[in-house]
Design a protein around this motif. Structure first.
Motif, PDB file in Angstrom:
ATOM      1  N   GLN A 215      -3.298   1.129   8.309  1.00  0.00           N
ATOM      2  CA  GLN A 215      -3.161   2.538   8.687  1.00  0.00           C
ATOM      3  C   GLN A 215      -1.978   3.186   7.984  1.00  0.00           C
ATOM      4  OE1 GLN A 215      -2.954   1.571  12.796  1.00  0.00           O
ATOM      5  NE2 GLN A 215      -4.958   2.453  13.228  1.00  0.00           N
TER       6      GLN A 215
ATOM      7  N   TYR B 235      10.438   4.482   0.266  1.00  0.00           N
ATOM      8  CA  TYR B 235      10.276   5.858   0.736  1.00  0.00           C
ATOM      9  C   TYR B 235      11.263   6.808   0.072  1.00  0.00           C
ATOM     10  CZ  TYR B 235      13.879   4.841   4.325  1.00  0.00           C
ATOM     11  OH  TYR B 235      15.007   4.488   4.996  1.00  0.00           O
TER      12      TYR B 235
ATOM     13  N   GLU C 204      -8.573  -3.511  12.432  1.00  0.00           N
ATOM     14  CA  GLU C 204      -8.013  -2.190  12.639  1.00  0.00           C
ATOM     15  C   GLU C 204      -8.620  -1.482  13.827  1.00  0.00           C
ATOM     16  OE1 GLU C 204      -6.344   0.575   9.161  1.00  0.00           O
ATOM     17  OE2 GLU C 204      -7.989  -0.762   8.659  1.00  0.00           O
TER      18      GLU C 204
ATOM     19  N   LEU D 167       7.239   4.220   3.910  1.00  0.00           N
ATOM     20  CA  LEU D 167       7.305   5.366   4.820  1.00  0.00           C
ATOM     21  C   LEU D 167       8.632   5.296   5.567  1.00  0.00           C
ATOM     22  CD1 LEU D 167       3.723   5.014   6.353  1.00  0.00           C
ATOM     23  CD2 LEU D 167       4.401   6.407   4.403  1.00  0.00           C
ATOM     24  N   ASN D 168       9.352   6.395   5.626  1.00  0.00           N
ATOM     25  CA  ASN D 168      10.633   6.420   6.329  1.00  0.00           C
ATOM     26  C   ASN D 168      10.400   6.175   7.821  1.00  0.00           C
ATOM     27  OD1 ASN D 168      13.056   6.960   7.527  1.00  0.00           O
ATOM     28  ND2 ASN D 168      13.520   8.723   6.210  1.00  0.00           N
ATOM     29  N   PRO D 169      10.956   5.063   8.344  1.00  0.00           N
ATOM     30  CA  PRO D 169      10.681   4.712   9.741  1.00  0.00           C
ATOM     31  C   PRO D 169      11.217   5.737  10.735  1.00  0.00           C
ATOM     32  CG  PRO D 169      12.419   3.327   8.832  1.00  0.00           C
ATOM     33  CD  PRO D 169      11.850   4.112   7.695  1.00  0.00           C
ATOM     34  N   ALA D 170      12.180   6.554  10.295  1.00  0.00           N
ATOM     35  CA  ALA D 170      12.787   7.499  11.229  1.00  0.00           C
ATOM     36  C   ALA D 170      11.979   8.788  11.346  1.00  0.00           C
ATOM     37  CB  ALA D 170      14.212   7.823  10.781  1.00  0.00           C
ATOM     38  N   MET D 171      11.003   8.979  10.471  1.00  0.00           N
ATOM     39  CA  MET D 171      10.286  10.248  10.461  1.00  0.00           C
ATOM     40  C   MET D 171       8.899  10.111  11.081  1.00  0.00           C
ATOM     41  SD  MET D 171      11.462  11.498   6.689  1.00  0.00           S
ATOM     42  CE  MET D 171      10.379  12.913   6.496  1.00  0.00           C
ATOM     43  N   GLU D 172       8.449  11.215  11.699  1.00  0.00           N
ATOM     44  CA  GLU D 172       7.082  11.227  12.212  1.00  0.00           C
ATOM     45  C   GLU D 172       6.126  11.416  11.043  1.00  0.00           C
ATOM     46  OE1 GLU D 172       6.926  14.306  15.106  1.00  0.00           O
ATOM     47  OE2 GLU D 172       8.091  13.167  16.578  1.00  0.00           O
TER      48      GLU D 172
ATOM     49  N   TYR E  99       5.159  -0.991   4.680  1.00  0.00           N
ATOM     50  CA  TYR E  99       6.208  -1.044   5.696  1.00  0.00           C
ATOM     51  C   TYR E  99       7.479  -0.374   5.227  1.00  0.00           C
ATOM     52  CZ  TYR E  99       3.160  -4.082   8.263  1.00  0.00           C
ATOM     53  OH  TYR E  99       2.088  -4.566   8.952  1.00  0.00           O
ATOM     54  N   THR E 100       7.726  -0.324   3.931  1.00  0.00           N
ATOM     55  CA  THR E 100       8.957   0.316   3.467  1.00  0.00           C
ATOM     56  C   THR E 100       8.699   1.598   2.693  1.00  0.00           C
ATOM     57  OG1 THR E 100       8.989  -0.945   1.429  1.00  0.00           O
ATOM     58  CG2 THR E 100      10.157  -1.892   3.289  1.00  0.00           C
TER      59      THR E 100
ATOM     60  N   ARG F 262       6.022   2.920  12.540  1.00  0.00           N
ATOM     61  CA  ARG F 262       5.976   1.593  13.145  1.00  0.00           C
ATOM     62  C   ARG F 262       4.874   1.452  14.180  1.00  0.00           C
ATOM     63  NH1 ARG F 262       8.751   2.292  18.090  1.00  0.00           N
ATOM     64  NH2 ARG F 262       9.966   4.211  18.001  1.00  0.00           N
ATOM     65  N   GLU F 263       4.301   2.576  14.594  1.00  0.00           N
ATOM     66  CA  GLU F 263       3.213   2.478  15.562  1.00  0.00           C
ATOM     67  C   GLU F 263       1.880   2.166  14.888  1.00  0.00           C
ATOM     68  OE1 GLU F 263       3.233   5.710  18.514  1.00  0.00           O
ATOM     69  OE2 GLU F 263       5.156   6.290  17.636  1.00  0.00           O
ATOM     70  N   PHE F 264       1.891   2.047  13.569  1.00  0.00           N
ATOM     71  CA  PHE F 264       0.638   1.821  12.860  1.00  0.00           C
ATOM     72  C   PHE F 264       0.579   0.438  12.228  1.00  0.00           C
ATOM     73  CE2 PHE F 264       1.243   6.375  12.901  1.00  0.00           C
ATOM     74  CZ  PHE F 264      -0.019   6.847  13.234  1.00  0.00           C
ATOM     75  N   SER F 265      -0.639  -0.041  12.033  1.00  0.00           N
ATOM     76  CA  SER F 265      -0.811  -1.316  11.330  1.00  0.00           C
ATOM     77  C   SER F 265      -0.653  -1.096   9.835  1.00  0.00           C
ATOM     78  CB  SER F 265      -2.202  -1.860  11.616  1.00  0.00           C
ATOM     79  OG  SER F 265      -3.153  -1.052  10.968  1.00  0.00           O
TER      80      SER F 265
ATOM     81  N   GLU G   4      -6.980  -2.415  16.869  1.00  0.00           N
ATOM     82  CA  GLU G   4      -5.634  -1.854  16.958  1.00  0.00           C
ATOM     83  C   GLU G   4      -5.689  -0.448  17.509  1.00  0.00           C
ATOM     84  OE1 GLU G   4      -4.536  -4.328  13.103  1.00  0.00           O
ATOM     85  OE2 GLU G   4      -4.292  -2.162  13.014  1.00  0.00           O
TER      86      GLU G   4
ATOM     87  N   ARG H 207       5.252   7.610  14.774  1.00  0.00           N
ATOM     88  CA  ARG H 207       6.104   7.092  13.713  1.00  0.00           C
ATOM     89  C   ARG H 207       5.406   5.924  13.023  1.00  0.00           C
ATOM     90  NH1 ARG H 207      11.141   9.365  14.623  1.00  0.00           N
ATOM     91  NH2 ARG H 207      10.986  10.265  16.685  1.00  0.00           N
TER      92      ARG H 207
ATOM     93  N   GLU I 234      14.750   1.685  -1.260  1.00  0.00           N
ATOM     94  CA  GLU I 234      13.544   1.604  -0.434  1.00  0.00           C
ATOM     95  C   GLU I 234      12.469   2.479  -1.077  1.00  0.00           C
ATOM     96  OE1 GLU I 234      12.750   0.301   2.855  1.00  0.00           O
ATOM     97  OE2 GLU I 234      14.435  -1.054   2.535  1.00  0.00           O
TER      98      GLU I 234
ATOM     99  N   ALA J 117      15.215   4.564  12.828  1.00  0.00           N
ATOM    100  CA  ALA J 117      14.042   4.996  13.577  1.00  0.00           C
ATOM    101  C   ALA J 117      14.357   5.216  15.038  1.00  0.00           C
ATOM    102  CB  ALA J 117      12.943   3.962  13.444  1.00  0.00           C
TER     103      ALA J 117
END
Lengths: 285, 649, 313
Positions: A155, B183, B642, A102-107, A99-100, A149-152, B645, A147, B181, B13
């Motif tokens: 993933q 990332y 998954e 991957l940069n949440p702002a990037m595709e 969850y952290t 956040r759309e993934f589990s 999902e 992005r 972080e 985001a």
């Protein structure tokens, strides 16, 4: 084939102490490990044992205050940012928390392109490579424009693995890559790690607190305890018939999914602890 | 001076994609943008729209009433109010922008450097920030005016410097929150330089809070500027709203409407800026809510789509009157310590549907029995546990079924919420709870001892001395070496394992009949987990208490449980004696779960759950088993997390 | 605790010196011809030069600052250049009005913001909506504009309060009450609206904490959870907001005093800066900064007491 890829000799990592004139904190107290090409070294230990620090020291994310790290014949203990950039082609990382990491702002496409473009890969070549990578980790092609956040969780960890694979590295430092995942997802991600190794011959430094995970994925295993490696050797031996009392305790503490075998393991653990306590009082006397 | 802005590293985001869209779906956001647009247009085209020059004085026609040649009348010097209002907009808005630009120009870079590198620059800059923030702002502005002359530009530059700490702190905190972080670490490993890390990964996090802060700062700048000018410190040759306000107030007895116009202009502009700031903040929070809901939804897998038709709209929710009308439980079931029948739990959604997280769950617990509830995240196991405790979030609804404890309903047929009155009599006294995360479940502000003593005094009605004696006994009982020291310690002074022992001591302190342990060892190291499991087993035996053990770990189940309930997607898929379930699971999902366990598997082999590589299998029996699973993977096992999902998206 | 306090006092003194020097420098470069201001237009150039010498205005910056600082250390803040009053005397005449106003306003703010914010967080519903809307309105209308509106409505139109202060030297408490009620309310209103909003979010954040659920599971009553645990944990955030508001009020009071024609420190500051009466301005700055430092220290100490973790480090 079995060429030495990484060797760490007598590595010391110290963090400055908190407060004025405080003693520095020694996270690693002279650690030595080695990994051959295409092999996996499992690094197991509890929280605070220094296992994550060791991984971060290899990646240049923790201050090396003593000892050497030799990777592919070069001393990288104090590599500069420029050298790191070059090194990143061969040395990569997958972190614990998908969850952290991957940069949440990037595709996802941009996340995967980052390591490629910094090495000067052209946009078309990068796109081609990203398609291959998504296939490789079993994600659909349309993930590129999504992005994180759309993934589990599972993933996301696949995305992180794809990012690590982008430059076809020789070694990936995997810092607890499955501990945040559900049981079934964990199994699938571990399968992916094994398949990738079989296909590409990449080596792993696989860090985990879970002896079962480490046994499952590693050729060799090193056990860390309070900044030291207390035992290392072939995975089978270390994880099934450990010699060091700490490893024994670790093995017997992890519960097995059967009531009767677990009851036995519990008894063995009690016996071990009692013996240790007896040893201790004997030596005290 | 300015409000603190919340920072969330994930906030970035939302900025790029849908922030603007979301602001425009918020009516207040539209109003704010519209007002600001009008103000900006009026300011830009002031020269065209204004019938008079701002300083053209019609001496013979002072304090004229609105109407005729002078749309809004004239001021004390006979100048046209409408024209001055327009020119005032120009000057007021531009100088406020200058103020924000100065503040950002100083605060943002300083905050970035201090937050990213720390060290002496951080120390120095933070000290300087404290200096600026302790300065009596208005005095500095007054001195500056005395030193440098009465110009709105100069005072706004000065004010910009004075409020730059706001931006500095905001940026510094935001950068610090993402500096470590993972990332950013990943980018370092990739060899990105600091400059590129800051522009690519860090600025995006600061951007949204910066917009909010700037909206507020513009408002404050206009307020301060008009305040200064109101004091008579403005340049009388420059028409600003503040100068007009000052003139209006001086003539308030003669022509009260004179100060109405600048007040309106100031109020509207600042109001619009505040609303805009709020709209941006709301949009960000919505985005996070959506992201969070999505995360929960993906975790909860297929449950999202399920809508239970029996649930009425949230508006006509009623909680049944207590006791008197409480029906008797089903005959022959009174002897169960706890019985959950056909329980359903759901969350009403904005669109009127109900997201169901627990469906038709039934099981029971007898006295002195340990029942394990096993499932992955999103299986509904914790929701089930919390409905027994009556500690579901306020928004949750019981969508069906009943819960009975010791022969009486806590959730009677038809109830839509857990009755707090009924549970208040049980919680702590007869039903206890052991949480997952040891540290966050102790109040950091109170000593460990007082957190044990107080509930005992309340529940058992004993004196403080008696409760203290008991608490020390309990701490010793749960295996804490130096009970007195732990008793006097604050939560942050003890280890996680010790904190979990304290929580267990708390749970058993009032000798309950049922303990609900929600993943009690998940946050602990494996050696500590083994000790805590030993402790739980000993306590359970000694007290003869019934236990519900919520966990995802079959090893923990094997260690403690007598019976097992396996849950998936909010439903029970299988239940039975622990040996039966672990050795001979009937349900496909239970088998998938058990097969995902690594203990006893051949190392370095894939587990067959991931396509397409064929698993290497050691024995024929296992081959048959794996064959079954891979079959399922193609068909029924779309139910595994998954896969669902992916479908759900 | 003692070392912490001493450290903070030491850093406060450094801050005080830095701010004094900064303000002094700013005033030194001010374009005003002070001697001319004092003597009036009729004075000859020679007279002006003589006056400058008398006041030490021909001295370099540091000499003048050290001279002033030396005076301060021996307890002498100097005399106003425009009337014979000592700075200490003239501040003492005005400080009570300003301090009363600010302290009353901040106390009212603290009480009202806490009550409103907590009610909004716990009860939600209409109180919550009122607090939320109030926060927007409170942010939108600057305090002094509100004060102007108050004066217009309650003093000028309805005649309920005097529009101009009735506080004269030796005035009784009734005069104070009549004169300070309206300005205190004007200052409180805007502070309460934003304060309540922040208390609300702090309380909500605490209510969502894990330990609150555990306390409930132990049979601790809602009231006790709210007042003993939640309020205490939310208090540091609230205190920080209050201290910022206090500093803001010390600035805002200058304008408020002007509107209500109150003979407080703000009015003194305005006239002194425009005349260039450096001793008075420096006195005002000194007093204000000392008050700010004391308030910040008190808030830090209170936060340390509330949060054992801070106390240790």
């Amino acid at each position: 084939m079995n060429e030495r890829l990484l060797s760490v000799d007598d590595l010391v990592v110290e963090y400055p102490g908190k407060g004025f004139r405080a003693e520095p904190f020694r996270a690693l107290k002279g650690v030595s490990i080695a990994i051959d090409q295409g092999r996996t070294l499992g690094l197991v230990g509890e929280s605070g044992s220094g296992k994550t620090t060791l991984g971060r020291a290899l990646l240049g994310l923790a201050p090396v205050s003593g000892g050497t790290v030799t990777f592919d014949g070069r001393d990288i203990s104090h590599a500069s940012r420029r050298q790191r950039r070059e090194l990143s082609r061969d040395l990569q990382v997958v972190f614990q928390d998908p969850y952290t990491s991957l940069n949440p702002a990037m595709e996802v496409g941009d996340i995967l392109a980052e390591p490629l473009t910094i090495q000067g890969t052209s946009a078309t070549a990068a796109n081609q490579r990203i398609r291959e990578l998504l296939d490789r980790v079993g994600l659909p092609q349309d993930s590129v424009h999504r992005r994180p956040r759309e993934f589990s969780g599972g993933q996301r960890q696949r995305v992180a693995i794809a990012r690590a694979l982008a430059l076809k590295p020789k070694l990936i430092v995997c810092d607890e890559p499955v501990s945040a995942l559900d049981l079934t997802t964990q199994a699938r991600v571990l399968d992916l790690f094994l398949e990738i190794q079989r296909d590409t011959g990449v080596a792993y430094l696989f860090i985990s607190h879970d002896l079962d995970v480490v046994r499952h994925i590693s050729h060799d295993v090193a056990v860390m305890y309070r900044g030291d490696i207390v035992e290392q050797g072939r995975a089978e031996l270390v994880t099934r018939t450990p010699e060091h009392p700490y490893t024994q305790r670790l093995l017997l503490a992890s519960p097995v999914p059967d009531p009767d075998r677990q009851a036995e393991r519990r008894r063995n653990r009690r016996r071990l602890l009692d013996a240790e306590a007896a040893d201790l009082s004997a030596s005290a006397a | 001076m300015t409000q603190p802005v919340d920072i969330d590293p994930r906030a970035g985001a939302m900025v790029r994609s849908s922030l603007v869209k979301r602001i425009f779906t918020n009516p207040l956001g539209i109003i704010a943008v519209a007002i600001l647009a009008i103000m900006i247009l009026a300011a830009t085209f002031a020269a065209l729209l204004a019938p008079f020059d701002q300083n053209f004085a019609d001496i013979g026609n002072t304090l004229a009433a609105p109407g005729g040649e002078h749309l809004l009348g004239t001021d004390s010097a006979g100048r046209d109010v409408w024209s001055r209002l327009l020119y005032g907009a120009q000057l007021t808005l531009l100088s406020a922008l200058l103020c924000a630009a100065v503040a950002i120009g100083i605060g943002l870079p300083a905050g970035l450097i201090a937050g990213y590198y720390g060290g002496p620059f951080d120390t120095g800059a933070s000290w300087f920030t404290n200096l600026l923030m302790s300065l009596p702002g208005i005095i500095v502005l007054l001195s500056a005016r005395a030193a440098l002359g009465p110009s709105v530009w100069i005072s706004m530059i000065m004010f910009g410097i004075l409020i730059s700490p706001g931006y500095y702190r905001l940026t510094r905190t935001a950068v610090q929150s993402v500096r470590n972080e993972l990332y950013v670490d990943a980018a370092r490993v990739a060899g990105l330089g600091d400059g590129r890390i800051i522009t690519r990964h860090i600025l995006s996090v600061v951007r949204a809070p910066l917009i909010i802060q700037t909206a507020m700062v513009l408002g404050v700048a206009i307020a301060v500027q008009s305040g200064l000018e109101f004091l008579g410190l403005g340049n009388p040759a420059e028409a600003t709203w503040g100068v007009m306000l000052s003139d209006g107030f001086r003539n308030v007895y003669l022509s009260p409407q004179l100060f109405v116009w600048p007040v309106l202009a100031i109020g509207l502009t600042i109001g619009a800026l505040v609303l805009l700031g709020n709209a941006v903040r709301d949009a960000l929070e919505d985005g996070q809510k959506i992201a969070k809901a999505k995360r929960r939804a993906t975790d909860a897998t297929g449950a999202v789509a399920a809508v239970d038709a029996r649930v009425p709209a949230a508006s006509d929710v009623r909680t049944r009157a207590v006791s008197a009308a409480l029906p008797a439980v089903e005959a022959g079931t009174e002897h169960h310590l706890l019985r959950v029948s056909n329980l359903g739990v759901g969350y009403p959604q904005a669109d009127g549907s109900v997201r169901s997280v627990v469906r038709n769950v039934s099981f029971h617990v007898d006295r002195g029995e340990v029942v394990g509830i096993v499932g992955e995240s999103g299986s509904g196991k914790s929701q089930t546990a919390f409905s027994i405790l009556g500690l579901l979030p306020d928004t949750a609804r019981i969508t069906g079924g009943t819960i009975q404890f010791d022969g009486a309903y806590t959730v009677a047929p038809g109830d839509e919420r857990v009755s707090q009155t009924r549970l208040r009599a049980l919680r702590g006294r007869r039903i206890a709870y052991i949480p997952q995360e040891p540290m966050s479940n102790l109040d950091p502000a109170y000593r460990v001892g007082s957190q044990l003593v107080r509930p005992m005094m309340l529940v058992l009605g004993i004196s403080r001395a008696e409760a203290t004696r008991r608490a020390l006994d309990l701490l010793e009982k749960v295996g804490i070496a130096d009970p007195k020291r732990t008793f006097d310690a604050y939560p942050h002074e003890i280890s996680g394992g010790m904190a979990q022992r304290v929580l267990i001591a708390g749970a058993i302190s009032c000798e309950p009949d049922l303990i609900i342990a929600d993943e009690p060892t998940t946050a602990l190291d494996v050696t500590v987990q083994a000790e805590v499991l030993d402790l739980l087993r000993d306590m359970q035996k000694e007290l003869g208490v019934g236990v519900i053990l919520v966990t995802h770990n079959f090893g923990v189940v094997a260690d403690l449980a007598d019976r097992v309930v396996v849950m998936q997607h909010g439903s029970v898929v299988e239940a039975g004696q622990v040996r039966d379930i672990l050795r001979d699971p009937r349900d496909v999902y239970t088998r998938t779960l058990l097969d995902s366990m690594l203990e006893g598997k051949e190392p370095m082999t894939t587990l067959g759950s991931s396509a397409p590589a064929a698993p290497v299998v050691p024995t024929l029996a296992d081959a048959a088993r794996v064959g079954l699973i891979t079959d399922v993977a193609a068909t029924a096992s779309t139910e595994t997390n998954e896969a669902i999902e992916e479908v759900a998206r | 605790m003692v070392t912490f306090t001493l450290k903070r006092i030491a850093s406060g003194i450094v801050l005080l010196v830095a701010i004094s020097l900064l303000t002094y420098t700013l005033l030194y470069f001010s374009g005003t011809n002070i001697a001319r201001n004092i003597l009036g237009d009729m004075a000859t150039e020679d007279q002006v030069a003589l006056k400058q010498q008398e006041l030490g205005l021909d001295q370099p910056l540091f000499a003048r600052f050290l001279d002033w600082a030396g005076g301060v250390l021996s307890g002498d803040l100097g005399r106003s250049w425009f009337n014979a009053e000592t700075v200490g005397q003239s501040l003492m005449n005005r400080l009570p009005i300003t301090l009363t106003l600010v302290v009353v306003a901040i106390l009212l703010t603290a009480i009202l913001a806490t009550v409103l914010g907590m009610t909004a967080a716990v009860k939600r519903g209409w109180v919550d909506r009122v607090v939320q809307i109030g926060a927007v309105i409170g942010d939108a209308i600057p305090g002094f504009v509100l004060a102007i509106i108050f004066v217009t409505i309650f003093a000028i139109q309805l005649g309920l309060f005097p529009a101009i202060s009735t506080i004269a030297p030796g005035a009784g408490p009734d005069a104070w009450l009549i004169s300070l009620t309206l300005p205190a309310i004007a200052m409180t209103v805007t502070a309460v609206t934003s304060g309540a909003q922040q208390v609300r979010s702090a309380v909500i954040a605490q209510l969502e904490k894990d330990y609150v659920r555990t306390l409930r599971s132990r049979g601790v009553s809602e009231r006790e959870i709210l007042f003993k645990h939640v309020l205490r944990s939310a208090a540091p955030a609230g205190l920080t907001v209050l201290s910022l508001q206090f500093i803001g009020m010390l600035g805002g009071v200058v304008i408020i005093e002007q509107i209500f024609a109150l003979p407080g420190m703000g009015a003194l500051a305005v006239s002194a800066t425009s005349l260039g009466d450096i001793p008075i301005v420096m006195g005002v700055v000194l007093y204000t900064v000392i008050i700010v430092i004391i308030v910040n220290l008190l808030v830090d100490l209170a936060n340390g007491w509330l949060n054992p973790k801070v106390r240790v480090s």
